[in-house]
Design an enzyme around this catalytic site. Structure first.
Site, short mmCIF file in Angstrom:
data_model
loop_
_atom_site.label_atom_id
_atom_site.label_comp_id
_atom_site.label_asym_id
_atom_site.label_seq_id
_atom_site.Cartn_x
_atom_site.Cartn_y
_atom_site.Cartn_z
N SER A 59 0.85 -1.19 0.00
CA SER A 59 0.00 0.00 0.00
C SER A 59 0.89 1.25 0.00
O SER A 59 0.41 2.36 -0.05
CB SER A 59 -0.89 0.00 1.25
N ASN A 60 2.22 1.03 0.02
CA ASN A 60 3.16 2.12 0.23
C ASN A 60 3.75 2.61 -1.10
O ASN A 60 4.56 1.93 -1.74
CB ASN A 60 4.28 1.61 1.16
N ASP A 118 8.92 -6.85 3.72
CA ASP A 118 8.75 -6.28 5.05
C ASP A 118 10.09 -5.70 5.48
O ASP A 118 11.14 -6.27 5.18
CB ASP A 118 8.28 -7.34 6.05
N THR A 119 10.02 -4.55 6.14
CA THR A 119 11.24 -3.85 6.54
C THR A 119 11.19 -3.53 8.03
O THR A 119 10.13 -3.21 8.56
CB THR A 119 11.39 -2.55 5.72
N TYR A 142 11.34 6.23 8.73
CA TYR A 142 12.48 6.57 9.57
C TYR A 142 13.63 7.22 8.78
O TYR A 142 14.69 7.49 9.36
CB TYR A 142 13.01 5.31 10.27
P1 IMP Z 1 6.74 -2.08 6.84
O1 IMP Z 1 7.73 -2.85 6.04
O2 IMP Z 1 5.79 -1.36 5.93
O3 IMP Z 1 6.06 -2.92 7.90
O4 IMP Z 1 7.56 -0.93 7.55
C1 IMP Z 1 7.72 -0.81 8.94
C2 IMP Z 1 7.99 0.63 9.30
O5 IMP Z 1 9.30 0.99 8.83
C3 IMP Z 1 7.01 1.63 8.70
O6 IMP Z 1 6.71 2.59 9.67
C4 IMP Z 1 7.77 2.26 7.55
O7 IMP Z 1 7.42 3.61 7.38
C5 IMP Z 1 9.21 2.12 8.01
N1 IMP Z 1 10.07 1.89 6.85
C6 IMP Z 1 10.00 0.86 5.97
N2 IMP Z 1 10.94 0.99 5.03
C7 IMP Z 1 11.62 2.13 5.31
C8 IMP Z 1 12.69 2.80 4.66
O8 IMP Z 1 13.22 2.42 3.62
N3 IMP Z 1 13.09 3.94 5.26
C9 IMP Z 1 12.54 4.42 6.41
N4 IMP Z 1 11.53 3.85 7.03
C10 IMP Z 1 11.06 2.69 6.49
#
Ligand code: IMP
Length: 184
Positions: free
Chosen positions: A5-6, A62-63, A138
């Site tokens: 969704s990002n 996932d990050t 972040y």
């Molecule tokens: P998710 O992978 O969408 O679950 O990300 C977890 C959190 O880490 C979310 O709040 C994202 O905004 C943040 N995030 C994911 N990827 C990045 C990145 O490349 N840079 C900074 N923040 C990130």
């Protein structure tokens, strides 16, 4: 097909894959993530659940942000912590603690049959203040090793030269190059 969704994630990944001659379709949808100990498990679980609804090949990622001085926190809780504490909250928590940290991205590819994972890591440190309006999440508080700027000050192209996400995707692209579906 990339499920997220990002829009930022899609923009970054599209640039990397297009540069390798791969067109990707964005399936813009959100899905629930389990709360688990590692980014690998969360990424795999999401892909498994989505594969029940989506039979054709797709990938997602996932990050997590892992801060050494906080025992790896927020790690798998990165999404929740960003929504609740945000960058300012992380900086408050870190007051006085040296901010070595790393980002980890795990791409999970569903081939239509199997699940394959590709991991990328970026080491760096947490800045004293949020700086920059590029990127997302972040990025404004993360300074990659060897840099003086935060990821929030780098363009997508510059972030892609070094990022956790681009390293995971580069491994994925290498894998795809050796399959018959390359470029499709
Ligand atoms: P998710 O992978 O969408 O679950 O990300 C977890 C959190 O880490 C979310 O709040 C994202 O905004 C943040 N995030 C994911 N990827 C990045 C990145 O490349 N840079 C900074 N923040 C990130």
């Amino acid at each position: 097909m990339f499920i997220t969704s990002n829009a930022h994630k899609f923009g970054e990944i599209r640039e990397i894959m297009n540069a390798s001659g791969i067109d990707i379709i964005w399936k813009k949808m959100s899905y629930e993530e389990i709360q688990e100990d590692t980014t690998e498990i969360i990424s795999l679980d999401s892909a498994r659940k989505l594969s029940v609804m989506i039979p054709e090949p797709f990938f997602l990622e996932d990050t997590g942000l892992y801060i050494d001085g906080l025992g790896g926190f927020p790690g798998p809780y990165s999404s929740y912590v960003f929504r609740t504490l945000g960058n300012e909250g992380i900086l408050k928590l870190l007051a006085g603690i040296p901010g070595k940290a790393s980002f980890i991205t795990v791409v999970t590819y569903f081939t239509g049959k199997d699940f394959l994972q590709f991991k990328g890591e970026l080491k760096g440190s947490i800045s004293n203040n949020p700086v920059g309006h590029e990127g997302f999440g972040y990025d404004p508080i993360f300074i990659p090793d060897g840099y003086t700027q935060t990821l929030g000050e780098l363009s997508v192209t510059d972030k892609n030269r070094i990022s956790h996400r681009s390293r995971a995707v580069a491994k994925f692209v290498e894998f795809l190059k050796n399959t018959e579906n390359y470029g499709k």
